[in-house]
Each structure stands twice: as structure tokens, then as C-alpha cells.
Enzyme design. Sequence first.
Site, PDB file in Angstrom:
ATOM      1  CG  ASN A 106      -0.436   0.692   2.414  1.00 34.26           C
ATOM      2  OD1 ASN A 106      -0.520   1.919   2.529  1.00 34.26           O
ATOM      3  ND2 ASN A 106       0.131  -0.074   3.340  1.00 34.26           N
ATOM      4  CG  PHE A 143      -0.621   9.253   6.920  1.00 37.39           C
ATOM      5  CD1 PHE A 143      -0.557   7.896   7.208  1.00 37.39           C
ATOM      6  CD2 PHE A 143       0.333  10.085   7.507  1.00 37.39           C
ATOM      7  CE1 PHE A 143       0.438   7.380   8.037  1.00 37.39           C
ATOM      8  CE2 PHE A 143       1.319   9.590   8.339  1.00 37.39           C
ATOM      9  CZ  PHE A 143       1.379   8.228   8.594  1.00 37.39           C
ATOM     10  CB  SER A 201       3.625   5.832   7.262  1.00 41.04           C
ATOM     11  OG  SER A 201       3.252   5.859   5.899  1.00 41.04           O
ATOM     12  CG  ASN A 246       3.109   4.692   1.774  1.00 43.47           C
ATOM     13  OD1 ASN A 246       3.913   4.347   0.912  1.00 43.47           O
ATOM     14  ND2 ASN A 246       2.375   3.834   2.456  1.00 43.47           N
ATOM     15  CB  THR A 247       4.187  10.726   5.106  1.00 46.09           C
ATOM     16  OG1 THR A 247       2.807  10.357   5.071  1.00 46.09           O
ATOM     17  CG2 THR A 247       4.310  12.227   5.362  1.00 46.09           C
ATOM     18  CE  LYS A 301       2.363   0.209  12.776  1.00 46.54           C
ATOM     19  NZ  LYS A 301       0.982   0.062  12.285  1.00 46.54           N
ATOM     20  CG  ASN A 326       4.034   1.166   9.493  1.00 49.06           C
ATOM     21  OD1 ASN A 326       3.411   0.718   8.529  1.00 49.06           O
ATOM     22  ND2 ASN A 326       3.700   2.285  10.103  1.00 49.06           N
TER      23      ASN A 326
HETATM   24  C1  LIG Z   1      -3.887  -0.824   3.462  1.00 49.41           C
HETATM   25  C2  LIG Z   1      -3.034  -0.582   4.657  1.00 49.41           C
HETATM   26  C3  LIG Z   1      -3.072   0.660   5.263  1.00 49.41           C
HETATM   27  C4  LIG Z   1      -2.284   0.890   6.405  1.00 49.41           C
HETATM   28  N1  LIG Z   1      -2.344   2.108   7.022  1.00 49.41           N
HETATM   29  C5  LIG Z   1      -1.637   2.333   8.149  1.00 49.41           C
HETATM   30  C6  LIG Z   1      -1.748   3.566   8.842  1.00 49.41           C
HETATM   31  O1  LIG Z   1      -2.503   4.459   8.471  1.00 49.41           O
HETATM   32  N2  LIG Z   1      -0.981   3.722   9.971  1.00 49.41           N
HETATM   33  C7  LIG Z   1      -0.143   2.746  10.444  1.00 49.41           C
HETATM   34  O2  LIG Z   1       0.496   2.944  11.481  1.00 49.41           O
HETATM   35  N3  LIG Z   1      -0.047   1.561   9.812  1.00 49.41           N
HETATM   36  C8  LIG Z   1      -0.769   1.331   8.692  1.00 49.41           C
HETATM   37  N4  LIG Z   1      -0.669   0.117   8.055  1.00 49.41           N
HETATM   38  C9  LIG Z   1       0.279  -0.887   8.574  1.00 49.41           C
HETATM   39  C10 LIG Z   1      -0.402  -1.894   9.498  1.00 49.41           C
HETATM   40  O3  LIG Z   1      -0.923  -1.267  10.644  1.00 49.41           O
HETATM   41  C11 LIG Z   1       0.606  -2.981   9.933  1.00 49.41           C
HETATM   42  O4  LIG Z   1       1.638  -2.380  10.684  1.00 49.41           O
HETATM   43  C12 LIG Z   1       1.217  -3.715   8.748  1.00 49.41           C
HETATM   44  O5  LIG Z   1       0.259  -3.910   7.733  1.00 49.41           O
HETATM   45  C13 LIG Z   1       1.803  -5.066   9.145  1.00 49.41           C
HETATM   46  O6  LIG Z   1       0.802  -5.933   9.626  1.00 49.41           O
HETATM   47  P1  LIG Z   1       0.114  -7.066   8.707  1.00 49.41           P
HETATM   48  O7  LIG Z   1       1.218  -7.803   8.035  1.00 49.41           O
HETATM   49  O8  LIG Z   1      -0.683  -7.891   9.671  1.00 49.41           O
HETATM   50  O9  LIG Z   1      -0.746  -6.341   7.731  1.00 49.41           O
HETATM   51  C14 LIG Z   1      -1.449  -0.135   6.914  1.00 49.41           C
HETATM   52  C15 LIG Z   1      -1.427  -1.385   6.284  1.00 49.41           C
HETATM   53  C16 LIG Z   1      -2.206  -1.623   5.177  1.00 49.41           C
HETATM   54  C17 LIG Z   1      -2.172  -2.988   4.533  1.00 49.41           C
END
Ligand SMILES: Cc1cc2nc3c(=O)[nH]c(=O)nc-3n(C[C@H](O)[C@H](O)[C@H](O)COP(=O)(O)O)c2cc1C
Length: 368
Positions: free
Chosen positions: A121, A125, A183, A185-186, A221, A250
Amino acid sequence: MILSVFSSLFANRAVQDLTRDALLAMEPEVAHRATITALRLGLVPPAQKADEKELKTFFAGLEFSNPLGMAAGFDKNAKVHVPLGAIGLGMVEVGTLTPRAQEGNPKPRLFRLMGVKGVINRMGFNNEGHQAAFARLKAFRSRAITGVNIGANKDSADFVADYVLGVKCFAGVADYLAINISSPNTPGLRDLQSAEMLRRLLGEVLAERGRQKIRVPVFLKLAPDLSLKQMDEIAAVILASDLDGLIISNTTISRDMIAGDPLAVEAGGLSGQPLFELSTRRLAQMRLRCGPDLPIIGVGGVHSPASALAKFEAGANAIQLYSALVFGGLEMLQDIKNVLVEAVRQKGQTSISALVGTKTKEWAGEKP
Ligand SMILES: Cc1cc2nc3c(=O)[nH]c(=O)nc-3n(C[C@H](O)[C@H](O)[C@H](O)COP(=O)(O)O)c2cc1C
């Protein structure tokens, strides 16, 4: 989540399979919106079973009925924290929320890697901003521990000031705050992980927390894309501060684990099964650096009961998931709980805390 929410609506197996296929054929963001709507409309049945007492978890002054959480990014705007609490999650982290609403990156920005059960992704934000989420959190309380994950607007002149605003806004309605500096992405956000920047950030954030009526626990985080040296420096800053805990990790910007996948060229953060090894190793490495007492929430690639158990053994006090639920399996929540309870009982113990950190050294390894 997307598939499992819908398939849980239908008892009939054939209908479940059809629903699953239909959702997988949808553009991922459309499927995500549909899932949020289903949850908001109350179409997802609540958990059938009360949590076993072995799952009760305590840290940072919080009491969780079970240590499984929804990771940030699924419920960015606090629209479904109440139904998520009702379906059996012990923790829901809403956000990331920035002071002002922002659109995020241009679409497409969310990709499913079906073969390896991964997700990339680069949402950036996208969220409705502090005030909209604050109003919902104030009006509706979830039965799960509710964390609010805060970040900075992309065009902010001062990232640190945005986090301070987040503390001011949410300290009274959150069970904990998560400072998201990881993140990918910022642009520039991850620079806040450098020792010097982190010292300033934590200084200001924790000072603002101190000015609030309630002392809300604050978690940080982190990214999995850190060197051992960077982790040494981060641990030193954290241990000298009043921070309550860590969330590791993350998404990753590495593509080593999916080399050859046609979607590996997409920019953004990789999550799901391919992230499991790296994020679990980083969790163990930070556990070694921070000692046994600092609470750590483990997240990244949990996709099965065995992988959930491994996070605890590596040093997590609680876990979160997101990507695994994209590929289906709300049933997995109960399966994970069953395996954790069984593992506690097999050890002749009465609490999940007995599993925490039993294999930290093995997981930490020697790899950089
Ligand atoms: C579509 C998507 C959007 C995410 N948005 C955020 C976010 O806004 N803030 C954040 O701290 N992590 C975000 N994450 C990261 C997740 O919170 C998590 O740390 C990461 O996906 C690893 O866990 P997983 O393998 O179980 O998905 C996002 C992940 C995905 C897939």
C-alpha cells in the site's frame, strides 16, 4: 477482513465461496469500503464465545480481554471501532489521523499479492482529520481497548507540532496513543526515527501528555527497515524517556522477500505473510535492547495460529493484524485464541504472559 466479514454473513459454504470470489474480483479499495459499510450496518455477528481467562492481558495500565488487535490503517476514521470490538478483538487501533483531512496518494495505491498473501500500500494517510474522528470516539466507546494512531500532514511545516496536536486532541478519548513515525508513504516521516529527531519528538509529545488531565499511555510505532545500530540508538532514547511501549512493526520498503513478483515494482509498504520473518526478528532485537519490562505490541505478517504464537515467543505482549484478514478468515481469530490458550495450559501456566519472550534470543539471531 474483507472476505471474512462477508462470508460470515452466510452459513452456506457455496455462498461463502461465491462471496469470496466476488470480493477478490473487486478493486481492493472498493472491497475495503464495502467491508466498513457491512461492519457499520451491524451485519457482522458478534463473537460467540467469551474470552478464556488465560488471554487476559495487562500492560501500560491497560486491561485487555485478549491480546489480539486490529492494526492501524483499517479503521482510519474511527467508524467501526465499536463493531470491531464486538467481533472478538481485544484491541482496535484507529488512524493514522492527521490534524487536517487529506486525500492521500493518487489511485491505484493498494495491491493484493495473491500468491504470497502480501499487500503493498501507498495510501499516504488518507483520512478525515482529527476533529471528525474525535467526535466519533467521544460519542461511541468500543468494548475493546481503543488506541488512536497519530501522524503528520504531508504538507506540514513542522511534523513534531502535528503529533503534539494529536496528543491534545485524543488524550481524553483514547486508551492509548500510537506515534506513527514509520509509514513509508509520507516523505521525510521516517527521518523522525533518527536519535536526534526522536529525542525532540518524544520530548514534546510526552510533555504535552503530561499537561493533560489523564495520563494516556503512549506507544511508538517503528519500521522494520532499521539497522542494528539504528535500533541501538532508538533503544537508548526510549529507555531515557517516559514512553510506555513500542509497536513493531509497520510495513517494509524491502522487496527481497517477494523478488520476482510482478507487483514487487509497486512503490509503498509491503505487509502480510512476506513481512512476518523480518518484523518478528526486529521485534526480538528490540526486546533484547529494551529489556523484559517494556511493553511491545507485535505486528507484521501474522497469518496463522503458529505465527501468532511465534510473535509472543519473540517478545510481544500483544499482537495486531491487518493483511491476513484481507485474505479472509475471521474464524482465524478464534483459532489463534484456541492455540494460545492451549500453549499456556501445556506449560502448566495460567496466563498468556508466560509465553512472552521465551524465544527472544533465537528470533533475534545474528542477522543485520
Ligand atoms: C492498506 C493498509 C493501510 C495501512 N495504514 C496504516 C496507517 O494508516 N498507519 C499505520 O500505522 N499503519 C498502517 N498500516 C500498517 C499496518 O498497521 C501494519 O503495521 C502492517 O500492515 C503489518 O501488519 P500485517 O502484516 O498484519 O498487515 C497499513 C497497512 C495496510 C495494509
